[in-house]
Scaffold this motif. Sequence first.
Motif, PDB file in Angstrom:
ATOM      1  N   TYR A 159      10.673   2.396 -13.705  1.00  0.00           N
ATOM      2  CA  TYR A 159      11.234   2.849 -14.977  1.00  0.00           C
ATOM      3  C   TYR A 159      10.153   3.536 -15.818  1.00  0.00           C
ATOM      4  N   THR A 160      10.523   4.619 -16.503  1.00  0.00           N
ATOM      5  CA  THR A 160       9.610   5.348 -17.383  1.00  0.00           C
ATOM      6  C   THR A 160      10.085   5.212 -18.828  1.00  0.00           C
ATOM      7  N   TRP A 161       9.222   4.714 -19.696  1.00  0.00           N
ATOM      8  CA  TRP A 161       9.585   4.454 -21.090  1.00  0.00           C
ATOM      9  C   TRP A 161       9.577   5.730 -21.926  1.00  0.00           C
ATOM     10  N   HIS A 162      10.536   5.810 -22.840  1.00  0.00           N
ATOM     11  CA  HIS A 162      10.487   6.813 -23.904  1.00  0.00           C
ATOM     12  C   HIS A 162       9.495   6.366 -24.974  1.00  0.00           C
ATOM     13  N   ASP A 163       9.528   5.075 -25.293  1.00  0.00           N
ATOM     14  CA  ASP A 163       8.771   4.526 -26.428  1.00  0.00           C
ATOM     15  C   ASP A 163       7.968   3.317 -25.943  1.00  0.00           C
ATOM     16  N   PRO A 164       6.730   3.538 -25.486  1.00  0.00           N
ATOM     17  CA  PRO A 164       5.983   2.483 -24.804  1.00  0.00           C
ATOM     18  C   PRO A 164       5.278   1.471 -25.696  1.00  0.00           C
ATOM     19  N   ASP A 165       5.103   1.786 -26.998  1.00  0.00           N
ATOM     20  CA  ASP A 165       4.389   0.857 -27.862  1.00  0.00           C
ATOM     21  C   ASP A 165       5.097   0.735 -29.212  1.00  0.00           C
ATOM     22  N   VAL A 166       4.586  -0.149 -30.061  1.00  0.00           N
ATOM     23  CA  VAL A 166       5.304  -0.491 -31.288  1.00  0.00           C
ATOM     24  C   VAL A 166       5.458   0.700 -32.221  1.00  0.00           C
ATOM     25  N   ARG A 167       4.442   1.535 -32.337  1.00  0.00           N
ATOM     26  CA  ARG A 167       4.566   2.675 -33.246  1.00  0.00           C
ATOM     27  C   ARG A 167       5.631   3.659 -32.754  1.00  0.00           C
ATOM     28  N   ALA A 168       5.671   3.888 -31.448  1.00  0.00           N
ATOM     29  CA  ALA A 168       6.697   4.772 -30.895  1.00  0.00           C
ATOM     30  C   ALA A 168       8.087   4.169 -31.059  1.00  0.00           C
ATOM     31  N   VAL A 169       8.211   2.854 -30.839  1.00  0.00           N
ATOM     32  CA  VAL A 169       9.496   2.175 -31.000  1.00  0.00           C
ATOM     33  C   VAL A 169      10.003   2.318 -32.431  1.00  0.00           C
ATOM     34  N   LEU A 170       9.135   2.059 -33.405  1.00  0.00           N
ATOM     35  CA  LEU A 170       9.540   2.116 -34.805  1.00  0.00           C
ATOM     36  C   LEU A 170       9.790   3.552 -35.269  1.00  0.00           C
ATOM     37  N   ALA A 171       8.976   4.496 -34.802  1.00  0.00           N
ATOM     38  CA  ALA A 171       9.193   5.900 -35.184  1.00  0.00           C
ATOM     39  C   ALA A 171      10.558   6.366 -34.675  1.00  0.00           C
ATOM     40  N   GLU A 172      10.905   6.002 -33.449  1.00  0.00           N
ATOM     41  CA  GLU A 172      12.217   6.351 -32.907  1.00  0.00           C
ATOM     42  C   GLU A 172      13.326   5.663 -33.678  1.00  0.00           C
ATOM     43  N   GLY A 173      13.130   4.374 -33.958  1.00  0.00           N
ATOM     44  CA  GLY A 173      14.163   3.612 -34.666  1.00  0.00           C
ATOM     45  C   GLY A 173      14.409   4.094 -36.080  1.00  0.00           C
ATOM     46  N   LEU A 174      13.368   4.623 -36.730  1.00  0.00           N
ATOM     47  CA  LEU A 174      13.479   5.102 -38.108  1.00  0.00           C
ATOM     48  C   LEU A 174      13.898   6.569 -38.204  1.00  0.00           C
ATOM     49  N   SER A 175      13.981   7.236 -37.084  1.00  0.00           N
ATOM     50  CA  SER A 175      14.295   8.670 -37.086  1.00  0.00           C
ATOM     51  C   SER A 175      15.624   8.940 -37.791  1.00  0.00           C
ATOM     52  N   PRO A 176      15.680   9.935 -38.678  1.00  0.00           N
ATOM     53  CA  PRO A 176      16.932  10.261 -39.382  1.00  0.00           C
ATOM     54  C   PRO A 176      18.069  10.638 -38.441  1.00  0.00           C
ATOM     55  N   SER A 177      17.734  11.046 -37.235  1.00  0.00           N
ATOM     56  CA  SER A 177      18.774  11.420 -36.277  1.00  0.00           C
ATOM     57  C   SER A 177      19.469  10.199 -35.688  1.00  0.00           C
ATOM     58  N   ARG A 178      18.896   9.003 -35.923  1.00  0.00           N
ATOM     59  CA  ARG A 178      19.508   7.773 -35.386  1.00  0.00           C
ATOM     60  C   ARG A 178      20.775   7.484 -36.149  1.00  0.00           C
ATOM     61  N   VAL A 180       9.230  -5.951 -28.687  1.00  0.00           N
ATOM     62  CA  VAL A 180      10.065  -4.958 -29.362  1.00  0.00           C
ATOM     63  C   VAL A 180      10.593  -3.973 -28.318  1.00  0.00           C
ATOM     64  N   MET A 181      11.651  -3.242 -28.672  1.00  0.00           N
ATOM     65  CA  MET A 181      12.170  -2.189 -27.798  1.00  0.00           C
ATOM     66  C   MET A 181      13.016  -1.241 -28.627  1.00  0.00           C
ATOM     67  N   SER A 182      13.029   0.026 -28.226  1.00  0.00           N
ATOM     68  CA  SER A 182      13.899   0.993 -28.897  1.00  0.00           C
ATOM     69  C   SER A 182      15.282   0.938 -28.268  1.00  0.00           C
ATOM     70  N   ALA A 183      16.288   1.384 -29.004  1.00  0.00           N
ATOM     71  CA  ALA A 183      17.655   1.367 -28.489  1.00  0.00           C
ATOM     72  C   ALA A 183      17.795   2.273 -27.274  1.00  0.00           C
ATOM     73  N   ARG A 184      17.154   3.442 -27.305  1.00  0.00           N
ATOM     74  CA  ARG A 184      17.313   4.347 -26.168  1.00  0.00           C
ATOM     75  C   ARG A 184      16.647   3.794 -24.916  1.00  0.00           C
ATOM     76  N   ASP A 185      15.523   3.095 -25.073  1.00  0.00           N
ATOM     77  CA  ASP A 185      14.903   2.480 -23.900  1.00  0.00           C
ATOM     78  C   ASP A 185      15.747   1.317 -23.393  1.00  0.00           C
ATOM     79  N   TRP A 186      16.330   0.556 -24.312  1.00  0.00           N
ATOM     80  CA  TRP A 186      17.178  -0.560 -23.858  1.00  0.00           C
ATOM     81  C   TRP A 186      18.346  -0.032 -23.031  1.00  0.00           C
ATOM     82  N   VAL A 187      19.037   0.965 -23.532  1.00  0.00           N
ATOM     83  CA  VAL A 187      20.192   1.522 -22.824  1.00  0.00           C
ATOM     84  C   VAL A 187      19.775   2.079 -21.472  1.00  0.00           C
ATOM     85  N   ASP A 188      18.729   2.900 -21.454  1.00  0.00           N
ATOM     86  CA  ASP A 188      18.311   3.521 -20.197  1.00  0.00           C
ATOM     87  C   ASP A 188      17.779   2.497 -19.203  1.00  0.00           C
ATOM     88  N   ALA A 189      17.103   1.462 -19.712  1.00  0.00           N
ATOM     89  CA  ALA A 189      16.575   0.429 -18.814  1.00  0.00           C
ATOM     90  C   ALA A 189      17.709  -0.383 -18.187  1.00  0.00           C
TER      91      ALA A 189
END
Length: 297
Positions: A278-297, A195-204
């Motif tokens: 590289y330094t991750w914003h969202d290193p694990d599945v819970r962080a990835v999903l919390a970021e992905g579900l954020s209302p600000s997305r 899995v990966m968050s959108a912001r980590d994909w872009v920054d990576a």
Amino acid sequence: MRFLIAGSSGFLGTQLREQLVASGHDVTSLVRRAPGSQELRWDPYAAPLGVEVVEDHDVVVNLAGSPLVGNPHSTRWARELMNSRITTTSVLADAIAASSSKPVFLAGNGISFYGDHGSEPLSEQADSRGDALLTRVSRAWEAAASPASDAGARVVVLRTSPVFDRRSMPLKGLRLLFSAGLGGRLGDGTQHMPVMSARDWVDAVIHTAEHDVEGPVNLCSQVTPTNAEFTEALGSLLHRPAVVPAPAVVLRKAGGELGGLVLDSVNAVPEALTRSGYTWHDPDVRAVLAEGLSPSR
């Protein structure tokens, strides 16, 4: 730097383009319609790309290809899935190979390259196994970039994991399913799913352009969860039970060419990103999903 992007109108391409512009880079998009500002027209199925186009840029990015969402029982869909990725990659790789400047080539690809390896940790040096459609596509897709690397260009193969963001699939659909109380593990749930968050994909991706990274790069979170861990995390974040499992036999039959994909285990390890700092914003599945579900997305 000056970036040339094919496939900049898709979800990930749009996020990448916007972040590059916000960071002060110059971005030109390759489009198949009448071009507008900061766009150039191309038709990879009808003609090669002029060498002068790539020579005007420092980095060439290919994210073009037909949608993954389609009828998995359709031979036409499968053929377009393969041909669109190979053709666009080949046209860009050939132009880079023929150029004098040899810009960096960030070649889109998929984490499905590896195929089913069970629980074995998979760095970028791991082999590719099996005959699943997306695994075959990823192998051919990567091979299509070889003219650029053979000619001396720095080529980065972006082995992309599913990116989880509420604005796009698969999270857009899974959010509705789980919110309705219909979520659950797939098969026995022991298979690893990157899995990966959108912001980590872009920054990576930008990180690979700006640093001395070369060859395949696993674009995934630092820790790859099992399907059961993913299911538990998503159900917990949505405050919904996730107790409706999908039997493996049903998934294989209903999914056609993609039936086995969700049951394959790919325990990807982002070794190249880690090694390059590289330094991750969202290193694990819970962080990835919390970021992905954020209302600000």
